[in-house]
Design a protein around this motif. Structure first.
Motif, PDB file in Angstrom:
ATOM      1  N   MET A  59       0.830  -1.195   0.000  1.00  0.00           N
ATOM      2  CA  MET A  59       0.000   0.000   0.000  1.00  0.00           C
ATOM      3  C   MET A  59       0.878   1.264   0.000  1.00  0.00           C
ATOM      4  SD  MET A  59      -3.154   1.006   2.533  1.00  0.00           S
ATOM      5  CE  MET A  59      -2.126   1.192   3.964  1.00  0.00           C
ATOM      6  N   LEU A  60       1.964   1.238   0.769  1.00  0.00           N
ATOM      7  CA  LEU A  60       2.879   2.377   0.809  1.00  0.00           C
ATOM      8  C   LEU A  60       3.574   2.575  -0.526  1.00  0.00           C
ATOM      9  CD1 LEU A  60       4.459   2.083   4.368  1.00  0.00           C
ATOM     10  CD2 LEU A  60       2.811   3.763   3.568  1.00  0.00           C
ATOM     11  N   LEU A  61       3.937   1.494  -1.193  1.00  0.00           N
ATOM     12  CA  LEU A  61       4.589   1.595  -2.497  1.00  0.00           C
ATOM     13  C   LEU A  61       3.638   2.161  -3.543  1.00  0.00           C
ATOM     14  CD1 LEU A  61       6.688  -1.704  -2.589  1.00  0.00           C
ATOM     15  CD2 LEU A  61       7.546   0.634  -2.404  1.00  0.00           C
ATOM     16  N   ILE A 113       3.503  12.489  -2.371  1.00  0.00           N
ATOM     17  CA  ILE A 113       3.058  13.774  -1.822  1.00  0.00           C
ATOM     18  C   ILE A 113       1.999  13.548  -0.756  1.00  0.00           C
ATOM     19  CG2 ILE A 113       1.883  15.932  -2.391  1.00  0.00           C
ATOM     20  CD1 ILE A 113       3.270  15.786  -5.129  1.00  0.00           C
ATOM     21  N   VAL A 114       1.069  12.627  -1.025  1.00  0.00           N
ATOM     22  CA  VAL A 114       0.029  12.317  -0.039  1.00  0.00           C
ATOM     23  C   VAL A 114       0.665  11.690   1.194  1.00  0.00           C
ATOM     24  CG1 VAL A 114      -2.018  10.902   0.398  1.00  0.00           C
ATOM     25  CG2 VAL A 114      -1.749  12.081  -1.804  1.00  0.00           C
ATOM     26  N   LEU A 115       1.629  10.826   0.982  1.00  0.00           N
ATOM     27  CA  LEU A 115       2.328  10.179   2.098  1.00  0.00           C
ATOM     28  C   LEU A 115       3.069  11.211   2.940  1.00  0.00           C
ATOM     29  CD1 LEU A 115       2.966   7.458   3.380  1.00  0.00           C
ATOM     30  CD2 LEU A 115       4.952   7.309   1.888  1.00  0.00           C
ATOM     31  N   ALA A 116       3.762  12.150   2.281  1.00  0.00           N
ATOM     32  CA  ALA A 116       4.479  13.201   3.010  1.00  0.00           C
ATOM     33  C   ALA A 116       3.500  14.081   3.782  1.00  0.00           C
ATOM     34  CB  ALA A 116       5.298  14.040   2.041  1.00  0.00           C
ATOM     35  N   ALA A 117       2.361  14.383   3.173  1.00  0.00           N
ATOM     36  CA  ALA A 117       1.351  15.203   3.846  1.00  0.00           C
ATOM     37  C   ALA A 117       0.802  14.487   5.078  1.00  0.00           C
ATOM     38  CB  ALA A 117       0.220  15.551   2.879  1.00  0.00           C
ATOM     39  N   LEU A 163       0.710  14.071  11.030  1.00  0.00           N
ATOM     40  CA  LEU A 163       0.965  13.339  12.276  1.00  0.00           C
ATOM     41  C   LEU A 163       1.929  14.105  13.169  1.00  0.00           C
ATOM     42  CD1 LEU A 163       1.195   9.636  11.040  1.00  0.00           C
ATOM     43  CD2 LEU A 163      -0.536  10.629  12.542  1.00  0.00           C
ATOM     44  N   VAL A 164       2.992  14.648  12.571  1.00  0.00           N
ATOM     45  CA  VAL A 164       3.979  15.403  13.349  1.00  0.00           C
ATOM     46  C   VAL A 164       3.335  16.662  13.930  1.00  0.00           C
ATOM     47  CG1 VAL A 164       6.110  16.739  13.165  1.00  0.00           C
ATOM     48  CG2 VAL A 164       5.972  14.486  12.102  1.00  0.00           C
TER      49      VAL A 164
END
Length: 193
Positions: free
Chosen positions: A15-17, A22-26, A31-32
């Motif tokens: 799923m991560l691959l 950009i969505v993953l970084a967002a 979260l941070v």
């Protein structure tokens, strides 16, 4: 069919691959930021609780202090008394040079390099007050310059610090150049109005 721990991990990895970077970084950024906000709110709430506890403690002490003998109210000063106190707080006009020597001594105690200053005498006819303006270029550490300025005001109670400006050649320099403008308020020794 038997599922193992590797199976959900494999699905997560796939799923991560497939996910857009950009969505993953967002999502990671969100979260941070959420964690930072939670930490900040927790700190603020802790500070508010401490402040409330301090205020409650102060309120408990206040009634005990109020129960003791009430302090008599001071009588308001009369206008002539205020004027006499004002003129009594002024320095002597003939002692201006001695006050400049005091400034140079305080600068030396503070570890400052004090170059020759500029001096200007003045007179306010309406207030019947003489002024002696002293411009001092000094060089030293920031803390030493402030210590000198505060020591000068303590040593010469009829002086005012009118201006102070700082200059540093580079950010990392420990030595600062400053210019202090002090005014000494003086009386001439004759009877005041």
């Amino acid at each position: 069919m038997k599922t193992t721990f590797a199976s959900p991990m494999l699905r997560l990895r796939l799923m991560l691959l497939r996910a857009n970077p950009i969505v993953l970084a967002a999502a990671i950024l969100m979260l941070v930021l959420t964690g930072g906000l939670a930490w900040t709110l927790r700190t603020v709430w802790t500070m508010e609780r401490a402040q409330e506890a301090y205020a409650a403690q102060a309120r408990q002490k206040t009634p005990a202090a109020a129960a003791s003998a009430p302090a008599p109210e001071p009588a308001p000063a009369q206008a002539p008394d205020n004027l006499a106190a004002f003129y009594g707080a002024l320095g002597e006009r003939g002692g201006a040079e001695q006050q400049v020597k005091t400034l140079f001594g305080l600068a030396a105690k503070s570890g400052l390099v004090l170059r020759q200053g500029e001096y200007k005498a003045g007179h306010d006819r309406n207030a019947h007050v003489y002024t002696y303006q002293v411009n001092l270029p000094v060089k030293g550490s920031y803390q030493a310059i402030w210590q000198f300025a505060m020591a000068a005001l303590r040593a010469i109670p009829f002086a005012s610090l009118d201006e102070i400006s700082f200059h540093r050649d580079a950010i990392g320099d420990a030595t600062v150049e400053a210019r202090l403008r002090l005014t000494l308020y003086l009386r001439d020794g004759t009877a005041q109005p």
